[in-house]
Design a protein around this motif. Structure first.
Motif: not given
Length: 299
Positions: A115-120, A122-140
């Motif tokens: 049940n996403p919020s507006n920030l979820d 428009y901000w966090f879901e697009p960020l989750s789809e970006k290519e990154v070069t590191y792993i978040n510490g919360g799922n490493l």
């Protein structure tokens, strides 16, 4: 391995997701209670986890203590406000020998809640789809051998320890393997603008922990410049130089748009425009990390 500070709102959901989805994995749930003042420790104990209690310290210290406590050959660092999915369990079972036997760091970006919020959205879901070069510490995830070879998390860092850990690991020969099948859901994303600002203030503290880290952070430099432009804007208004003030006001708007375009460059124009106001507060908040750090040192 779960570092937890005042996580009664989320920790139970994470443990339930582990019991429900990882039932066919042989694992130990270690919770490092990082000086909580709520019922986090009691909750972890009642849930039958291996509880380690420490005085309040950096999250890096909590992660390192948890890793030292672990007996398994592979360690998964999971934040308390995350939930693991069945896909995570199936993928982990398949990848376990590879993770155990290779010098690598793996994991994935978080998914947004059901049940996403507006920030979820428009901000966090697009960020989750970006290519990154590191792993978040919360799922490493990595082997204990790899963790020891890299040297653990930098306990001097208040934030950004996961990024620094991955950079150091890569520099020491470790492979960074982002595996999108290791799916986790992040319940701790901020839901309001105030929560968003507080989160970014906290995340930005690491960028001001030394001149070297500051000069390496484009975000921190941009945030300082952004605030300086505000001073010019206010000065022009006080001097009744309205055309100059208009110029600086438009410059602030342009910078907010440019930062949104940079962060969400693979997203639609609608996403970029929607996030332009958020980027304004993002830069202000990242600057406020500096006085927050100074206040922490004084106290």
């Amino acid at each position: 391995m779960i570092p937890a500070y005042n996580e009664t709102a989320h920790l139970g959901n994470l443990i339930e997701s582990i019991r429900h989805n990882l039932y066919d994995l042989d694992l130990e749930i270690i919770v490092v209670d990082n000086g909580s003042t709520d019922d986090t420790a009691e909750l972890a104990q009642q849930a039958g986890t291996h509880l380690v209690k420490i005085p309040k310290d950096s999250i890096s210290k909590a992660r390192n203590i948890g890793a030292a406590t672990a007996a398994a050959e592979v360690i998964a660092f999971i934040d308390a406000d995350v939930r693991l999915t069945r896909s995570w369990a199936v993928t982990m079972k398949q990848r376990y020998p590879e993770i155990r036997d290779h010098y690598m760091i793996t994991g994935s970006r978080y998914m947004i809640p059901e049940n996403p919020s507006n920030l979820d959205k428009y901000w966090f879901e697009p960020l989750s789809e970006k290519e990154v070069t590191y792993i978040n510490g919360g799922n490493l995830i990595l082997s204990k051998t790899s963790f020891d070879k890299i040297g653990g998390f930098d306990e001097a860092l208040s934030t950004g320890e996961d990024f620094e850990f991955c950079v150091r690991g890569r520099n020491r020969g470790a492979q960074i393997n982002i595996d999108r099948e290791l799916q986790s859901i992040h319940d701790g994303f901020p839901k309001t603008l105030l929560q968003f600002c507080k989160r970014e203030i906290w995340h930005g503290i690491g960028d001001f922990q030394g001149l070297h880290r500051f000069l390496e952070s484009k975000v921190a430099i941009a945030a300082v410049v952004f605030v300086l432009i505000h001073l010019f804007f206010i000065g022009a208004l006080l001097s009744k130089a309205y055309l100059t003030a208009l110029f600086f006001g438009l410059l602030l708007l342009l910078i907010s748009f440019a930062v949104s375009r940079k962060i969400f460059r693979n997203s639609s124009l609608g996403i970029i425009l929607h996030n332009t106001p958020y980027c304004y507060f993002y830069l202000i908040s990242r600057f406020l990390s500096l006085p927050k750090l100074l206040l922490n040192k004084i106290s």
